[in-house]
Design a protein around this motif. Structure first.
Motif, mmCIF file in Angstrom:
data_model
loop_
_atom_site.group_PDB
_atom_site.id
_atom_site.type_symbol
_atom_site.label_atom_id
_atom_site.label_comp_id
_atom_site.label_asym_id
_atom_site.label_seq_id
_atom_site.Cartn_x
_atom_site.Cartn_y
_atom_site.Cartn_z
ATOM 1 N N THR A 316 29.147 28.222 26.653
ATOM 2 C CA THR A 316 30.333 29.058 26.473
ATOM 3 C C THR A 316 29.943 30.527 26.401
ATOM 4 O OG1 THR A 316 31.300 27.264 25.199
ATOM 5 C CG2 THR A 316 32.375 29.403 25.044
ATOM 6 N N GLU A 317 28.921 30.812 25.585
ATOM 7 C CA GLU A 317 28.469 32.190 25.453
ATOM 8 C C GLU A 317 28.020 32.729 26.803
ATOM 9 O OE1 GLU A 317 24.791 33.116 25.083
ATOM 10 O OE2 GLU A 317 24.867 34.876 23.793
ATOM 11 N N SER A 318 27.261 31.897 27.505
ATOM 12 C CA SER A 318 26.726 32.296 28.793
ATOM 13 C C SER A 318 27.855 32.582 29.786
ATOM 14 C CB SER A 318 25.815 31.186 29.291
ATOM 15 O OG SER A 318 25.245 31.508 30.507
ATOM 16 N N ALA A 319 28.887 31.746 29.769
ATOM 17 C CA ALA A 319 30.014 31.939 30.686
ATOM 18 C C ALA A 319 30.800 33.188 30.322
ATOM 19 C CB ALA A 319 30.923 30.722 30.672
ATOM 20 N N MET A 320 30.924 33.465 29.011
ATOM 21 C CA MET A 320 31.664 34.659 28.596
ATOM 22 C C MET A 320 30.943 35.923 29.023
ATOM 23 S SD MET A 320 33.373 34.119 24.935
ATOM 24 C CE MET A 320 34.681 32.937 24.692
ATOM 25 N N ILE A 321 29.621 35.935 28.859
ATOM 26 C CA ILE A 321 28.865 37.109 29.289
ATOM 27 C C ILE A 321 28.972 37.252 30.800
ATOM 28 C CG2 ILE A 321 26.576 38.154 29.363
ATOM 29 C CD1 ILE A 321 25.970 36.766 26.750
ATOM 30 N N GLY A 322 28.917 36.096 31.491
ATOM 31 C CA GLY A 322 29.054 36.137 32.946
ATOM 32 C C GLY A 322 30.391 36.729 33.355
ATOM 33 N N LEU A 323 31.441 36.332 32.636
ATOM 34 C CA LEU A 323 32.780 36.816 32.919
ATOM 35 C C LEU A 323 32.866 38.324 32.690
ATOM 36 C CD1 LEU A 323 35.219 35.207 33.784
ATOM 37 C CD2 LEU A 323 35.890 34.993 31.399
ATOM 38 N N HIS A 324 32.178 38.785 31.648
ATOM 39 C CA HIS A 324 32.193 40.211 31.302
ATOM 40 C C HIS A 324 31.471 41.030 32.373
ATOM 41 C CE1 HIS A 324 32.343 43.594 28.406
ATOM 42 N NE2 HIS A 324 31.219 43.955 28.978
ATOM 43 N N ALA A 325 30.278 40.583 32.722
ATOM 44 C CA ALA A 325 29.430 41.388 33.592
ATOM 45 C C ALA A 325 29.783 41.211 35.058
ATOM 46 C CB ALA A 325 27.958 41.041 33.360
ATOM 47 N N GLY A 326 30.428 40.087 35.392
ATOM 48 C CA GLY A 326 30.870 39.878 36.772
ATOM 49 C C GLY A 326 29.741 39.845 37.783
ATOM 50 N N ARG A 327 28.525 39.453 37.351
ATOM 51 C CA ARG A 327 27.423 39.443 38.317
ATOM 52 C C ARG A 327 27.626 38.376 39.378
ATOM 53 N NH1 ARG A 327 24.233 40.091 33.533
ATOM 54 N NH2 ARG A 327 23.949 42.317 33.227
ATOM 55 N N TYR A 328 28.462 37.400 39.061
ATOM 56 C CA TYR A 328 28.711 36.308 40.015
ATOM 57 C C TYR A 328 29.693 36.720 41.105
ATOM 58 C CZ TYR A 328 33.219 35.946 37.833
ATOM 59 O OH TYR A 328 34.465 36.247 37.406
ATOM 60 N N ALA A 329 30.386 37.859 40.907
ATOM 61 C CA ALA A 329 31.546 38.168 41.731
ATOM 62 C C ALA A 329 31.149 38.562 43.150
ATOM 63 C CB ALA A 329 32.352 39.284 41.090
ATOM 64 N N SER A 330 31.876 38.001 44.127
ATOM 65 C CA SER A 330 31.702 38.416 45.507
ATOM 66 C C SER A 330 32.369 39.787 45.670
ATOM 67 C CB SER A 330 32.351 37.399 46.432
ATOM 68 O OG SER A 330 33.701 37.235 46.033
ATOM 69 N N MET A 331 32.190 40.419 46.825
ATOM 70 C CA MET A 331 32.669 41.799 46.989
ATOM 71 C C MET A 331 34.164 41.994 46.686
ATOM 72 S SD MET A 331 31.087 44.449 47.091
ATOM 73 C CE MET A 331 29.339 44.484 46.805
ATOM 74 N N PRO A 332 35.064 41.176 47.259
ATOM 75 C CA PRO A 332 36.491 41.426 46.952
ATOM 76 C C PRO A 332 36.783 41.300 45.458
ATOM 77 C CG PRO A 332 36.267 39.842 48.741
ATOM 78 C CD PRO A 332 34.899 40.064 48.203
ATOM 79 N N LEU A 333 36.203 40.276 44.833
ATOM 80 C CA LEU A 333 36.422 40.086 43.397
ATOM 81 C C LEU A 333 35.808 41.241 42.611
ATOM 82 C CD1 LEU A 333 37.601 38.327 41.249
ATOM 83 C CD2 LEU A 333 35.597 36.847 41.348
ATOM 84 N N ARG A 334 34.684 41.744 43.091
ATOM 85 C CA ARG A 334 34.022 42.880 42.445
ATOM 86 C C ARG A 334 34.922 44.118 42.473
ATOM 87 N NH1 ARG A 334 29.129 43.418 40.787
ATOM 88 N NH2 ARG A 334 28.765 41.273 41.382
ATOM 89 N N TRP A 335 35.598 44.320 43.616
ATOM 90 C CA TRP A 335 36.522 45.450 43.705
ATOM 91 C C TRP A 335 37.689 45.262 42.733
ATOM 92 C CZ3 TRP A 335 35.862 50.127 45.530
ATOM 93 C CH2 TRP A 335 34.874 50.343 46.489
ATOM 94 N N LEU A 336 38.135 44.020 42.570
ATOM 95 C CA LEU A 336 39.217 43.779 41.607
ATOM 96 C C LEU A 336 38.760 44.114 40.191
ATOM 97 C CD1 LEU A 336 40.858 40.453 42.852
ATOM 98 C CD2 LEU A 336 41.825 42.745 42.922
ATOM 99 N N TYR A 337 37.523 43.715 39.855
ATOM 100 C CA TYR A 337 36.953 44.072 38.555
ATOM 101 C C TYR A 337 36.942 45.591 38.398
ATOM 102 C CZ TYR A 337 34.830 39.888 36.362
ATOM 103 O OH TYR A 337 34.598 38.719 35.687
ATOM 104 N N PHE A 338 36.470 46.269 39.433
ATOM 105 C CA PHE A 338 36.355 47.723 39.405
ATOM 106 C C PHE A 338 37.727 48.356 39.192
ATOM 107 C CE2 PHE A 338 35.999 51.841 41.729
ATOM 108 C CZ PHE A 338 34.979 52.408 40.995
#
Lengths: 512, 113
Positions: A316-338
């Protein structure tokens, strides 16, 4: 009674937001830039070009390390991945090795001499480690800000009377009303993101803020971390044995992880019979930020172990940090984060400005505000216009400082704070309205200069980047021009602004 | 492409929800609509948002799609807010054109596969 609750929540919202607003703006802005950390670093290291397959990269890295640090205690190889174009090496030197402990290789495994810069990494680190103060203090301060942010968001939801009725409402040219609308729109539309990013942000440093769970159960906290994460195997060298080919190991790991790629390779005791190779799954290939690992025998290439099994809490902790940092995000999703990050920055900025707009009307004499009001007003100018100007200055310093300069990377960073400090000084010395116009104009000018200076100092100008379909460079220059346009518009609006005469009796709308 | 479809569906959905609010109708349409029509618009709007979610899931899978929808909804709602502020007369056009464009994107996405 209901009015009472709402009013106390409005009070809480106003003051919790104001207290940490300025730092929060900095955290939001630099954190948002961190979604493009690697792209920013690539732009700030224009010498590095080309792209390599993982296998070419790993062969190049091993060739280089066997030449430079054959007897090292351990090597760490970070492969380029999908977004980077360099292979990064770190090693703990053994006896007789050079003092050097890191290098950056291009796609072919040749060492590239890059300008001395921290790149996007500095902006990323600033958003939780700040600068010029000890890291632990910084993290406590940032955690305090995040906690108050959470308080401000939740109390803001209670305070906002008409979330659904005013969902689409943005009225212009209406003074305080417009600022409130802008604050509401940026807060409500991005609400899922704001809640997620604040909460998961606190989770990333939860063991720092709440160490008692570990303290109550482990005599030595290190035992806790060693149980969770594979501890570094430290053994003595015994007999020489050549290191196995790493490329097949990459393929085996990828097969085991359903096609996900390895990104980090750790080798202990390279060139020894007792060598081990640990592969870590790329952050881009799964939401949990702590990737799976596989360990192999470094001499024979035999599989030794997978990462220790993970409990639900850790996942859970690992997934939350992943969600925060968005390192998994592909380019379109990364732009949405941005985009959502920019929305959060806008929410904080409009909230700060709203505080002054709302109170200016109620001042006994608007031409001579009291000290607190003047303080907030000046800090707003220095932060909302000054910090972005500082970041633009950082990028300019990257291109303009002499390459051979001593402590060059440090001076790039000092540029941010010198520019920021200059904006604060300016805001203190000038009348507020003029200060807004001038600092916003300065920010716009600095951002507009970035692509121009880039074109003058490197061959990788916007036109060349577009022709080469180099989207990292073209995108970076494009975003700089967009930011310049945003700040120019803001400056123009501020210049045209005429304060409206104080309304005789203003019926209060939704409180903020 | 699929994500673009999701964004267009979100825009269309939010535009329909915008038009279903009687306070916006005089400016956007020049008249007030029947409560029955409002209800139908609201239904259409929510259907559009749900379809946007499905398009996100189609593009990125359940886990990532569920993250992406938060951003897509924020962006779609911002488009509608900006239309409401600067081009309110075009809102009905946005509501009508959004879904066919999204369908076109989905077809292109399917062909590219």
């Amino acid at each position: 009674m209901k009015g009472g609750l709402r009013q106390s929540m409005a009070w809480l919202h106003t003051w919790s937001g104001l207290l940490v607003g300025w730092l929060l703006f900095g955290i939001f802005v630099t954190g948002t830039s961190a979604y493009f950390q690697q792209e920013i670093t690539r732009w700030m290291q224009p010498e590095a070009r080309g792209q390599a397959t993982p296998e070419e990269a790993v062969h190049g890295a091993v060739r280089y390390l066997e030449k430079v640090a054959p007897k090292a205690q351990s090597w760490y190889i970070t492969l380029p991945g999908a977004r980077g174009n360099t292979t990064q090496l770190f090693w703990y030197p053994g006896a007789g090795d050079d003092e050097d402990t890191s290098a950056v290789l291009d796609g072919r495994g040749e060492r590239v001499d890059l300008r001395d810069t921290q790149g996007g990494y500095f902006l990323y680190r600033f958003h939780f480690d700040l600068h010029y103060i000890p890291v632990i203090w910084a993290r406590w301060i940032v955690g305090f800000c995040a906690m108050l942010m959470l308080v401000a968001i939740l109390s803001g939801i209670v305070t906002h009377k008409k979330i659904f009725t005013d969902f689409f409402t943005l009225r212009l040219q209406k003074g305080q009303r417009s600022w409130l609308d802008a604050h509401n729109v940026s807060a409500v539309l991005g609400l899922p993101f704001h809640l997620m990013i604040t909460y998961t942000g606190l989770v990333t440093l939860a063991t720092l803020y709440m160490p008692w769970g570990i303290a109550a159960n482990y005599k030595n906290p290190q035992t806790f971390y060693d149980t969770l994460y594979t501890p570094v195997a430290s053994t003595e060298r015994s007999a020489d044995a050549p290191l196995t080919d790493l490329a097949p190991l990459l393929r085996r790991a990828s097969a085991r992880w359903n096609g996900a790629q390895a990104e980090l390779i750790g080798v202990t005791l390279p060139g020894d019979r007792a060598a081990t190779v640990t592969l870590t799954r790329a952050a881009a290939d799964g939401i949990p930020s702590r990737g799976e690992t596989m360990t192999f025998d470094g001499a024979t290439g035999a599989w030794l172990a997978d990462n220790p099994p993970r409990g639900g809490a850790m996942l859970t902790e690992s997934a939350m940090i992943g969600l925060h940092a968005g390192r998994y995000a592909s380019m379109p999703l990364r732009w949405l984060y941005f985009f959502c990050g920019l929305g959060g920055s806008a929410m904080v900025a409009t909230g700060l400005v709203l505080w002054t707009v709302k109170r200016r009307q109620q001042l006994p004499d608007p031409t001579r505000p009291h000290l607190g009001f003047r303080l907030v007003e000046r800090l707003n100018i220095a932060t909302v216009a000054g910090l972005p100007a500082g970041i633009a200055g950082y990028f300019l310093a990257n291109r303009l400082l002499p390459l051979a300069m001593a402590h060059r990377a440090d001076w790039e960073i000092h540029t941010i704070f010198l520019t920021w400090g200059a904006a604060l000084l300016w805001a203190v010395c000038r009348p507020p309205k003029r200060a807004w116009v001038e600092t916003l104009t300065a920010a716009a000018t600095l951002f507009a200069c970035v692509p121009v200076v880039n074109a003058l100092t490197t061959p990788r100008n916007l036109v060349a980047s577009l022709l080469e379909r180099d989207w990292v460079f073209a995108g970076f220059d494009g975003v700089m021009l967009l930011l310049a346009a945003v700040f120019a518009t803001a400056a123009w609006r501020a210049a045209r602004h005429r304060p409206r005469p104080r309304p005789a009796r203003h019926a209060a709308g939704a409180e903020a | 492409m699929m994500l673009l479809a999701a964004l267009l569906l979100a825009c269309a959905g939010f535009a329909a929800l915008y038009l279903a609010m009687s306070r916006h109708q005089p400016e956007a349409l020049g008249r007030r609509l029947d409560e029955r029509v409002n209800r139908r618009l609201r239904l259409l709007g929510w259907t559009g948002l749900a379809a946007a979610y499905l398009a996100c899931v189609g593009a990125l899978g359940w886990a990532r799609g569920s993250v992406a929808i938060a951003g897509v909804l924020a962006l779609g709602a911002l488009v509608v807010v900006l239309f409401g502020t600067y081009r309110v007369r075009a809102m009905a056009w946005l509501a009508r054109i959004g879904t066919p464009c999204a369908l076109l994107c989905l077809v292109i996405a399917a062909l590219l596969r």
